[in-house]
Design a protein around this motif. Structure first.
Motif, PDB file in Angstrom:
ATOM      1  N   VAL A 254       0.838  -1.208   0.000  1.00 40.77           N
ATOM      2  CA  VAL A 254       0.000   0.000   0.000  1.00 40.77           C
ATOM      3  C   VAL A 254       0.870   1.255   0.000  1.00 40.77           C
ATOM      4  CG1 VAL A 254      -1.672   1.337   1.341  1.00 40.77           C
ATOM      5  CG2 VAL A 254      -1.952  -1.140   1.111  1.00 40.77           C
ATOM      6  N   TYR A 255       1.949   1.213   0.785  1.00 43.56           N
ATOM      7  CA  TYR A 255       2.860   2.363   0.836  1.00 43.56           C
ATOM      8  C   TYR A 255       3.456   2.655  -0.540  1.00 43.56           C
ATOM      9  CZ  TYR A 255       7.251   4.859   1.420  1.00 43.56           C
ATOM     10  OH  TYR A 255       8.281   5.745   1.266  1.00 43.56           O
ATOM     11  N   LYS A 258       0.700   4.076  -2.792  1.00 34.44           N
ATOM     12  CA  LYS A 258       0.209   5.389  -2.384  1.00 34.44           C
ATOM     13  C   LYS A 258       1.283   6.468  -2.388  1.00 34.44           C
ATOM     14  CE  LYS A 258      -1.976   7.710   1.571  1.00 34.44           C
ATOM     15  NZ  LYS A 258      -2.485   7.525   2.963  1.00 34.44           N
ATOM     16  N   SER A 259       2.476   6.126  -1.946  1.00 34.33           N
ATOM     17  CA  SER A 259       3.501   7.148  -1.711  1.00 34.33           C
ATOM     18  C   SER A 259       4.637   7.170  -2.731  1.00 34.33           C
ATOM     19  CB  SER A 259       4.102   6.962  -0.309  1.00 34.33           C
ATOM     20  OG  SER A 259       3.099   7.046   0.677  1.00 34.33           O
ATOM     21  N   ILE A 262       2.087   6.124  -7.438  1.00 35.75           N
ATOM     22  CA  ILE A 262       1.052   7.093  -7.855  1.00 35.75           C
ATOM     23  C   ILE A 262       1.606   8.512  -7.930  1.00 35.75           C
ATOM     24  CG2 ILE A 262      -1.136   8.165  -7.184  1.00 35.75           C
ATOM     25  CD1 ILE A 262      -2.034   5.404  -6.204  1.00 35.75           C
ATOM     26  N   LEU A 282      -5.873   9.142 -10.958  1.00 36.75           N
ATOM     27  CA  LEU A 282      -6.505   7.930 -10.443  1.00 36.75           C
ATOM     28  C   LEU A 282      -7.795   7.609 -11.181  1.00 36.75           C
ATOM     29  CD1 LEU A 282      -5.946   8.257  -6.582  1.00 36.75           C
ATOM     30  CD2 LEU A 282      -4.839   6.681  -8.176  1.00 36.75           C
TER      31      LEU A 282
END
Length: 462
Positions: A254-255, A258-259, A262, A282
């Motif tokens: 997820v990190y 997300k970080s 993306i 997105l």
């Protein structure tokens, strides 16, 4: 009656316009943009050794992890611009621009063949005008060739699913070539290629031949390894021991999404990670994926598998993950964005307005205080000022900013020598912070003067 030639010329007008735009943006401020740092110096030294001494190596640049090396192809490609410019780096940025233009054409032609002209126009426009893409070219590093490698990989898989089995082997060969010679992290793109190809349900023999085509690219490194006491195998063992997965696999996945990935895509498109740009990106990727899944074409599953495989692969890597590691997934992300944009006129208008404004503004506002031209001027000044006498050079520069000079002196056949008759000290700082007095006091019995090239200052002591 409209002639066939007129219709044909009109058909290629969008591509011609995009190529012209891409060329203008790449040539704009090119003299300020080419850095000639460590990565570029490695290729330059390889070219120098080839043309001057006839030496050719089986390995390329050493990677950030000690004991790991790229294959030799990127250095060999560098022989072209250095050979054309008498071993000077002047031709290098223009050579990369030429390859960038070729990539624009390849993106347009292949996406048009696989999808349609509208998607091809948007996708090639993104590559042509993205200031981030232009920045990768100007860096003149091996990573840049991942874009063209990705296009080749995508086309080969398309042809394979059209029944042309030989393209699986050709695609595997390209995948191995990029992984070994341009960036080892392309291994994840290669894995996505083979995973998707498995949906073709061909005979095992074909997949084995393709795997062999991939692995044959490692042959130069294998020879190097045996010649140097298994240095690569030992380094691989050290790497594996340091990079075992931790317990938070889901959290890490997820990190990275997300970080890292993306924000990388958003910045590639808009030169900013503003919330509105994150939302636009997105939405486009999500709905582009939706349209892909609706087609139920096995080949098109390659696009989400490509992105997912890279994310999953990096999840099991404990070391730092710079965002440029996701360069290998820019093509699938760009295609997904382009698919949705061409199906929604309002989104297309908003997207292109923001995209063109932010990237053209970034090109216009681009500034640099150190680059190849400045380094070249400093080296030319020193060699001219020395008037054929021996000299030495000290670098009072921040870490990472003292690269490139060694080769520039070498290419002029004027290598600094310890104990030379003259001493030159190169500093990098704001002109307002320049302090000539410290050298005048340190060398009170010598004649000192300074020559400035913006933020780069050359102190001479005679």
């Amino acid at each position: 009656m409209i002639s066939a030639a007129y219709i044909a010329s009109y058909r290629y007008l969008p591509l011609f316009t995009i190529v012209i735009l891409g060329a203008i943006l790449r040539l704009y401020k090119i003299n300020q943009a080419f850095p000639f740092d460590h990565d570029q110096e490695v290729a330059a030294l390889a070219a120098f050794n080839f043309f001057e001494y006839g030496k050719i190596t089986l390995i390329g640049q050493e990677l950030s992890f000690p004991g790991f090396f790229l294959g030799p192809l990127h250095n060999w490609i560098g022989f072209i611009p250095y050979g054309l410019c008498n071993l000077q780096p002047d031709c290098v940025p223009y050579f990369y621009i030429a390859v960038g233009i070729l990539t624009i054409v390849a993106v347009f032609a292949i996406i048009k063949k696989i999808f349609d002209q509208k998607i091809a126009i948007v996708a090639s426009l993104i590559y042509a005008a993205s200031f981030a893409a232009i920045g990768f070219e100007r860096g003149a590093s091996s990573n840049f060739f991942l874009a063209l490698s990705s296009v080749a990989l995508f086309f080969c898989l398309y042809q394979f699913f059209k029944g042309k089995k030989l393209y699986l082997v050709i695609g595997a060969l390209f995948a191995g070539l990029a992984t070994v010679n341009f960036n080892p992290v392309f291994l994840f793109s290669s894995a996505a290629f083979f995973i998707t190809a498995a949906f073709g349900k061909e005979k095992l023999k074909l997949y084995a031949i393709a795997a062999a085509a991939f692995l044959i690219n490692y042959f130069p490194l294998v020879i190097f390894n045996f010649r140097h006491e298994n240095i690569l195998l030992k380094s691989l063992g050290n790497f594996a021991s340091l990079n075992t997965p931790d317990l938070g696999i889901i959290e890490r996945f997820v990190y990275l999404a997300k970080s890292v990935s993306i924000p990388f895509y958003v910045n590639y498109l808009f030169q900013s990670t503003s919330p509105i740009f994150i939302a636009l990106t997105l939405v486009a990727i999500t709905f582009g994926l939706y349209y892909i899944l609706k087609t139920r074409e096995k080949f098109l599953l390659f696009l989400p598998i490509w992105i997912f495989t890279a994310l999953l692969g990096f999840t099991f890597y404990k070391g730092p993950i710079p965002d440029y590691y996701f360069m290998q997934t820019l093509l699938p992300a760009t295609i997904l964005v382009s698919i949705f944009a061409t199906r929604n006129l309002i989104f297309l208008t908003v997207f292109l307005s923001f995209f063109l404004f932010t990237n053209l503004a970034a090109a216009q506002n681009y500034r640099t205080i150190i680059n190849y031209q400045i380094k070249k001027q400093a080296v030319d000044y020193i060699t001219s000022d020395a008037q054929g006498k021996s000299f030495n050079v000290y670098f009072e520069l921040p870490m990472g900013m003292n690269t490139g000079y060694t080769y520039l002196f070498k290419a002029k056949d004027r290598t600094p020598q310890e104990g030379g008759e003259f001493l030159y000290i190169i500093e990098f700082k704001s002109p307002h912070e320049l302090d000539l007095k410290k050298y005048q006091s340190s060398f009170s019995d010598k004649t000192t003067k300074v020559k400035s090239f913006g933020y780069l200052h050359v102190f001479s002591v005679k």
